[in-house]
Design a protein around this motif. Structure first.
Motif, PDB file in Angstrom:
ATOM      1  N   LEU A  75       0.731  -1.220   0.050  1.00 38.88           N
ATOM      2  CA  LEU A  75       0.049   0.079   0.040  1.00 38.88           C
ATOM      3  C   LEU A  75       1.049   1.374  -0.026  1.00 38.88           C
ATOM      4  O   LEU A  75       1.756   1.240   0.832  1.00 38.88           O
ATOM      5  N   LEU A  76       0.605   1.953  -1.011  1.00 31.13           N
ATOM      6  CA  LEU A  76       1.603   3.142  -1.145  1.00 31.13           C
ATOM      7  C   LEU A  76       0.672   4.649  -0.947  1.00 31.13           C
ATOM      8  O   LEU A  76      -0.425   4.677  -1.669  1.00 31.13           O
ATOM      9  N   LYS A  77       1.205   5.488  -0.541  1.00 32.73           N
ATOM     10  CA  LYS A  77       0.537   6.806  -0.793  1.00 32.73           C
ATOM     11  C   LYS A  77       1.325   7.697  -1.683  1.00 32.73           C
ATOM     12  O   LYS A  77       2.626   7.971  -1.534  1.00 32.73           O
ATOM     13  N   LEU A  78       0.525   8.440  -2.647  1.00 31.12           N
ATOM     14  CA  LEU A  78       1.379   8.971  -3.787  1.00 31.12           C
ATOM     15  C   LEU A  78       1.713  10.339  -3.144  1.00 31.12           C
ATOM     16  O   LEU A  78       0.830  11.180  -2.612  1.00 31.12           O
ATOM     17  N   ILE A  79       3.053  10.738  -3.161  1.00 32.88           N
ATOM     18  CA  ILE A  79       3.581  11.955  -2.780  1.00 32.88           C
ATOM     19  C   ILE A  79       3.807  12.957  -3.814  1.00 32.88           C
ATOM     20  O   ILE A  79       3.279  14.302  -3.967  1.00 32.88           O
ATOM     21  N   ARG A  80       4.431  12.457  -4.930  1.00 29.65           N
ATOM     22  CA  ARG A  80       4.495  13.177  -6.275  1.00 29.65           C
ATOM     23  C   ARG A  80       4.662  12.484  -7.384  1.00 29.65           C
ATOM     24  O   ARG A  80       5.249  11.272  -7.477  1.00 29.65           O
ATOM     25  N   GLY A  81       4.082  13.021  -8.294  1.00 30.95           N
ATOM     26  CA  GLY A  81       4.116  12.064  -9.609  1.00 30.95           C
ATOM     27  C   GLY A  81       2.611  12.012 -10.028  1.00 30.95           C
ATOM     28  O   GLY A  81       1.732  12.308  -9.367  1.00 30.95           O
ATOM     29  N   GLU A  82       2.422  11.484 -11.245  1.00 36.62           N
ATOM     30  CA  GLU A  82       1.283  11.232 -11.895  1.00 36.62           C
ATOM     31  C   GLU A  82       0.547  10.100 -11.482  1.00 36.62           C
ATOM     32  O   GLU A  82       1.246   8.986 -11.318  1.00 36.62           O
ATOM     33  N   ALA A  83      -0.616   9.958 -10.932  1.00 34.79           N
ATOM     34  CA  ALA A  83      -1.123   8.413 -10.402  1.00 34.79           C
ATOM     35  C   ALA A  83      -1.090   7.530 -11.449  1.00 34.79           C
ATOM     36  O   ALA A  83      -1.623   7.855 -12.542  1.00 34.79           O
ATOM     37  N   PRO A  84      -0.623   6.388 -11.190  1.00 33.60           N
ATOM     38  CA  PRO A  84      -0.539   5.356 -12.128  1.00 33.60           C
ATOM     39  C   PRO A  84      -2.064   4.654 -12.463  1.00 33.60           C
ATOM     40  O   PRO A  84      -2.880   5.116 -11.531  1.00 33.60           O
ATOM     41  N   PRO A  96      -4.546   1.119 -12.993  1.00 35.20           N
ATOM     42  CA  PRO A  96      -4.381  -0.261 -12.669  1.00 35.20           C
ATOM     43  C   PRO A  96      -3.868  -0.801 -13.872  1.00 35.20           C
ATOM     44  O   PRO A  96      -4.160  -0.788 -15.147  1.00 35.20           O
ATOM     45  N   GLY A  97      -2.774  -1.923 -13.699  1.00 35.02           N
ATOM     46  CA  GLY A  97      -2.140  -2.671 -14.712  1.00 35.02           C
ATOM     47  C   GLY A  97      -0.899  -1.985 -14.979  1.00 35.02           C
ATOM     48  O   GLY A  97      -0.041  -2.694 -15.501  1.00 35.02           O
ATOM     49  N   ASP A  98      -0.524  -0.856 -14.567  1.00 29.78           N
ATOM     50  CA  ASP A  98       0.688  -0.141 -14.914  1.00 29.78           C
ATOM     51  C   ASP A  98       1.666  -1.067 -13.987  1.00 29.78           C
ATOM     52  O   ASP A  98       1.438  -1.492 -12.968  1.00 29.78           O
ATOM     53  N   ARG A  99       2.936  -1.062 -14.644  1.00 33.05           N
ATOM     54  CA  ARG A  99       4.170  -1.735 -13.760  1.00 33.05           C
ATOM     55  C   ARG A  99       4.878  -0.479 -13.249  1.00 33.05           C
ATOM     56  O   ARG A  99       5.393   0.242 -14.105  1.00 33.05           O
ATOM     57  N   LEU A 100       5.226  -0.784 -11.884  1.00 37.36           N
ATOM     58  CA  LEU A 100       5.931   0.284 -11.164  1.00 37.36           C
ATOM     59  C   LEU A 100       7.426  -0.510 -10.815  1.00 37.36           C
ATOM     60  O   LEU A 100       7.479  -1.444 -10.342  1.00 37.36           O
ATOM     61  N   GLU A 101       8.467   0.129 -10.891  1.00 35.87           N
ATOM     62  CA  GLU A 101       9.607  -0.365 -10.684  1.00 35.87           C
ATOM     63  C   GLU A 101      10.445   0.319  -9.741  1.00 35.87           C
ATOM     64  O   GLU A 101      10.570   1.677  -9.756  1.00 35.87           O
ATOM     65  N   ALA A 102      11.188  -0.357  -8.781  1.00 39.82           N
ATOM     66  CA  ALA A 102      11.878   0.511  -7.722  1.00 39.82           C
ATOM     67  C   ALA A 102      13.246  -0.035  -7.675  1.00 39.82           C
ATOM     68  O   ALA A 102      13.545  -1.001  -8.434  1.00 39.82           O
ATOM     69  N   SER A 103      14.245   0.859  -7.256  1.00 37.25           N
ATOM     70  CA  SER A 103      15.613   0.546  -7.124  1.00 37.25           C
ATOM     71  C   SER A 103      15.850  -0.818  -6.277  1.00 37.25           C
ATOM     72  O   SER A 103      17.038  -1.162  -6.578  1.00 37.25           O
ATOM     73  N   ASP A 161      11.418   5.981  -4.158  1.00 35.66           N
ATOM     74  CA  ASP A 161      10.930   6.393  -5.497  1.00 35.66           C
ATOM     75  C   ASP A 161      10.991   5.350  -6.586  1.00 35.66           C
ATOM     76  O   ASP A 161      11.797   4.379  -6.623  1.00 35.66           O
ATOM     77  N   LEU A 162       9.921   5.564  -7.262  1.00 33.66           N
ATOM     78  CA  LEU A 162       9.617   4.302  -8.255  1.00 33.66           C
ATOM     79  C   LEU A 162       9.531   4.866  -9.756  1.00 33.66           C
ATOM     80  O   LEU A 162       9.306   6.179  -9.917  1.00 33.66           O
ATOM     81  N   THR A 163       9.535   4.142 -10.761  1.00 39.89           N
ATOM     82  CA  THR A 163       9.421   4.723 -12.060  1.00 39.89           C
ATOM     83  C   THR A 163       8.148   3.634 -12.853  1.00 39.89           C
ATOM     84  O   THR A 163       8.174   2.555 -12.684  1.00 39.89           O
ATOM     85  N   ASN A 164       7.415   4.575 -13.216  1.00 45.88           N
ATOM     86  CA  ASN A 164       6.003   3.930 -14.019  1.00 45.88           C
ATOM     87  C   ASN A 164       6.490   3.588 -15.239  1.00 45.88           C
ATOM     88  O   ASN A 164       7.032   4.371 -16.121  1.00 45.88           O
ATOM     89  N   ARG A 165       6.748   2.253 -15.726  1.00 47.06           N
ATOM     90  CA  ARG A 165       7.073   1.656 -16.769  1.00 47.06           C
ATOM     91  C   ARG A 165       6.449   2.142 -18.438  1.00 47.06           C
ATOM     92  O   ARG A 165       6.945   2.204 -19.181  1.00 47.06           O
ATOM     93  N   ARG A 166       5.019   2.400 -17.952  1.00 51.55           N
ATOM     94  CA  ARG A 166       4.268   2.916 -19.270  1.00 51.55           C
ATOM     95  C   ARG A 166       4.603   4.108 -19.447  1.00 51.55           C
ATOM     96  O   ARG A 166       4.646   4.478 -20.815  1.00 51.55           O
ATOM     97  N   THR A 167       4.550   4.944 -18.742  1.00 51.12           N
ATOM     98  CA  THR A 167       5.014   6.295 -18.787  1.00 51.12           C
ATOM     99  C   THR A 167       6.582   6.764 -18.821  1.00 51.12           C
ATOM    100  O   THR A 167       6.931   8.080 -19.169  1.00 51.12           O
TER     101      THR A 167
END
Length: 110
Positions: free
Chosen positions: A49-58, A60-67, A77-83
């Motif tokens: 469960l994540l609270k979005l602090i900064r960035g565009e809301a993903p 459903p179905g988007d893949r998010l990647e963390a370091s 910090d995550l990266t949305n693979r779609r965008t």
């Protein structure tokens, strides 16, 4: 011939290990509350469960990647693979075995 077989097996093992490590750092968005700012992510660590602090809301179905692994009660910090857009989130909960994260999402977003 046995050395070629051993080399092939070692290569497959390394590829599998790299894929498993990569899978634990990525997750698929299950729920994303545009109005409440919370995201439910399905990962190798369990449901997160994540609270979005900064960035565009993903979506459903988007893949998010963390370091790295997502730590509970910390920023990540995550990266949305779609965008390819970065996100900063607060990791509210990592739920390895039950549906507590889903219940908390319902509390926050209803």
């Amino acid at each position: 011939m046995p050395s070629a077989l051993l080399a092939g097996a070692l290569t497959l093992l390394l590829l599998f290990a790299g894929t498993a490590a990569h899978a634990s750092r990525a997750g698929t968005v299950i729920l994303s509350g545009q109005e409440c700012g919370y995201i439910m992510l399905n990962t190798g660590q369990g449901q997160v469960l994540l609270k979005l602090i900064r960035g565009e809301a993903p979506k459903p179905g988007d893949r998010l990647e963390a370091s790295g692994p997502l730590p509970t009660s910390d920023f990540a910090d995550l990266t949305n693979r779609r965008t390819q857009e970065p996100l900063t989130v607060w990791v509210d909960m990592v739920d390895r075995s039950s549906n507590r994260a889903l219940g908390r999402y319902g509390q926050y977003c209803n």
